[in-house]
Design a protein around this motif. Structure first.
Motif, PDB file in Angstrom:
ATOM      1  N   ASP A   1      16.364  -2.722 -37.348  1.00 45.96           N
ATOM      2  CA  ASP A   1      17.703  -2.226 -37.661  1.00 45.96           C
ATOM      3  C   ASP A   1      17.625  -1.246 -38.841  1.00 45.96           C
ATOM      4  O   ASP A   1      17.682  -1.649 -39.996  1.00 45.96           O
ATOM      5  N   HIS A   2      17.418   0.048 -38.520  1.00 43.37           N
ATOM      6  CA  HIS A   2      17.370   1.111 -39.532  1.00 43.37           C
ATOM      7  C   HIS A   2      16.381   0.778 -40.660  1.00 43.37           C
ATOM      8  O   HIS A   2      16.743   0.717 -41.833  1.00 43.37           O
ATOM      9  N   VAL A   3      15.124   0.586 -40.268  1.00 47.36           N
ATOM     10  CA  VAL A   3      14.070   0.202 -41.217  1.00 47.36           C
ATOM     11  C   VAL A   3      13.497   1.438 -41.910  1.00 47.36           C
ATOM     12  O   VAL A   3      13.163   2.436 -41.255  1.00 47.36           O
ATOM     13  N   ASN A   4      13.377   1.360 -43.235  1.00 49.77           N
ATOM     14  CA  ASN A   4      12.757   2.416 -44.038  1.00 49.77           C
ATOM     15  C   ASN A   4      11.587   1.832 -44.835  1.00 49.77           C
ATOM     16  O   ASN A   4      11.689   0.728 -45.379  1.00 49.77           O
ATOM     17  N   MET A   5      10.492   2.615 -44.920  1.00 49.43           N
ATOM     18  CA  MET A   5       9.318   2.140 -45.640  1.00 49.43           C
ATOM     19  C   MET A   5       8.370   3.304 -45.896  1.00 49.43           C
ATOM     20  O   MET A   5       8.305   4.249 -45.101  1.00 49.43           O
TER      21      MET A   5
END
Length: 504
Positions: free
Chosen positions: A21-25
């Motif tokens: 779900d809208h993962v940022n890294m």
């Protein structure tokens, strides 16, 4: 430090499940970036998107500034991404060397067996992951199969390394050797994504940690600035008790008695004259390095294989030649080491997997007909009592996370009210929440006066839960020690075949 991997707004949905779900890294060069989360949190889905196994519904991934749009894992490999999967991607009928070099082997027309085996032997020595290149994978223990997976990635000289629970079946010594390799790769600037459910491992080897929960990346922390307790709480979304609370208890009469048990595989004795007993209200832990006879002993106790010599008694009655069904009916339950191969039928629904032991018994069957309403009610109750997610009992077993698959097996076996539970690697590859759940269920059985044989490669688990601990080495029971008095160092010595000096 140069950013090599950018994950932006990655979203992936499966029927009924928002996995990412809208993962940022972001991952930098020379960084070991750990991913923590409960089973089903979306960790493996995210890694499979990076690796080209899945295509995201939304979002972008860049490697060294170049956007990745893979249509297959082969493109990911050619780009320099290597992944060690939690559930092995090996071909059982091929040899170790054939599995490792597959797709990049020496010789364009004919397979050069000697050259490839020599190459793999050199590679395995270099990374301290010794293995016989000529053995077929189907003949290897689970721990040795894990080595093959790790060597496959090293063979391909990846620029980004993804390790999905790589130590799940390694001994502490093997895990330490892997960490040395990871440290060496870090010093060379290789970025590593490291997925693990073991908080102590993550604290020891990683530089930063991203915690995932319910498909979201809820926090990214500097490893040095956090604690295992904070990480555990972030993973599950509430306070977690990390220490096992085992109340004192007096054991009763013996339930299982094993006398001079010898088990063979081919012409080789894998279990060599083991004798022990397990009492009511006792957890008997069996410790040992993988491949030292644990699997063969468990197969003999459950009736899967016949023993060569010796005797097995259950509740005072000899069951040495009893069938698997007879042992089940007598009150023996079994959680197998490999949940996907031996514990579940992956293409069956949860309702069907819950009923694998009792599909022909009343009230679930009458006059040869399955009673669907009764089965559905029973399955819904088990899914609720054992917190199986999702609750939909018509879901196929293969669509559940590893932790929830294990809960299905635990629910099926424990709900039959057994007198003895044989649990082989019951928490392998599980997160802290699932491990806590299963540990509590084992302790509940102990309180109820049941007998439990706990076979585990996790020394911390053995020491925390066991009332007595037997240590097996090369098929021999080295010693049986009180659970609360033995040290990890003493167990380690016995596991390598070194006996302890007795006082007096």
């Amino acid at each position: 430090m140069h950013i090599c991997l950018e994950v932006k707004e990655i979203t992936k949905e499966f029927p009924g499940v928002l996995a990412n779900d809208h993962v940022n890294m972001e991952v930098s060069e020379g960084e070991i970036h750990a991913i923590l989360g409960e089973n089903g949190a979306g960790k493996s889905t995210l890694m499979k998107i990076i690796y080209g196994l899945y295509k995201p519904d939304f979002g972008t991934i860049r490697l060294y500034g170049k956007e990745l749009q893979f249509t297959s894992p082969r493109q990911a490999i050619e780009t320099g991404i290597g992944m060690v999967h939690q559930h092995f991607m090996l071909i059982p009928e091929l040899t170790v060397a054939e599995n490792i070099v597959l797709g990049g082997e020496l010789g364009k027309v004919h397979y050069r067996r000697k050259e490839n085996e020599a190459l793999v032997r050199e590679l395995s020595a270099q990374y301290h992951l010794e293995i016989d290149p000529s053995m077929k994978v189907k003949d290897l223990t689970v721990g040795l199969q894990q080595r093959v997976e790790i060597l496959k990635v090293f063979y391909r000289k990846a620029r980004l390394l993804i390790l999905d629970e790589p130590t799940a079946m390694l001994t502490p010594q093997e895990a330490e050797e892997l960490f040395l390799v990871m440290d060496k790769l870090r010093s060379q600037g290789v970025p590593i994504l490291f997925i693990s459910h073991k908080l102590d491992e993550v604290k020891k080897i990683s530089d930063r940690i991203t915690v995932m929960r319910a498909g979201k990346a809820v926090s990214t922390l500097e490893t040095k600035a956090t604690t295992p307790q904070e990480l555990a709480n972030l993973m599950v979304g509430h306070e977690v008790i990390l220490q096992v609370s085992k109340p004192p208890q007096k054991a009763g009469e013996p339930i299982l008695e094993v006398k001079n048990c010898v088990v063979s595989s081919g012409r080789i004795d894998k279990v060599k004259g083991c004798s022990f007993e397990i009492q009511r209200g006792e957890i008997f832990g069996l410790a040992g390095i993988d491949g030292n006879g644990q699997a063969e002993l468990v197969n003999a106790l459950t009736g899967i294989t016949r023993i060569k010599s010796g005797q097995i008694f259950f509740n005072g009655k000899e069951i040495t030649t009893a069938s698997v069904r007879q042992r089940i009916n007598a009150g023996i339950a079994y959680i197998p080491q490999d949940r996907q191969v031996d514990g579940l039928v992956m293409d069956f629904k949860l309702t069907e997997n819950f009923m694998l032991r009792d599909f022909a018994q009343k009230p679930y069957a009458r006059a040869g007909q399955l009673q669907k309403q009764v089965i559905e009610q029973h399955s819904n109750r088990l899914a609720e009592d054992y917190d199986v997610r999702p609750r939909q009992t018509q879901t196929l077993a293969r669509n559940l996370s590893g932790g929830n698959q294990q809960k299905v097996i635990l629910a099926r076996e424990v709900s039959r009210d057994p007198e003895l539970l044989i649990a082989a690697q019951p928490t392998r590859g599980l997160d802290v929440g699932a491990i806590q759940f299963i540990h509590n269920k084992l302790l509940d059985l102990r309180t109820e006066g049941k007998a439990i044989l706990l076979v585990s490669l996790e020394l911390d688990e053995i020491m925390a839960l066991s009332d007595r601990i037997g240590v097996i080495h090369e098929g021999k029971l080295m010693d049986i020690l009180p659970g609360g008095e033995v040290t990890k160092e003493e167990l380690g010595l016995l596991m390598t075949g070194v006996g302890l000096e007795k006082e007096g």
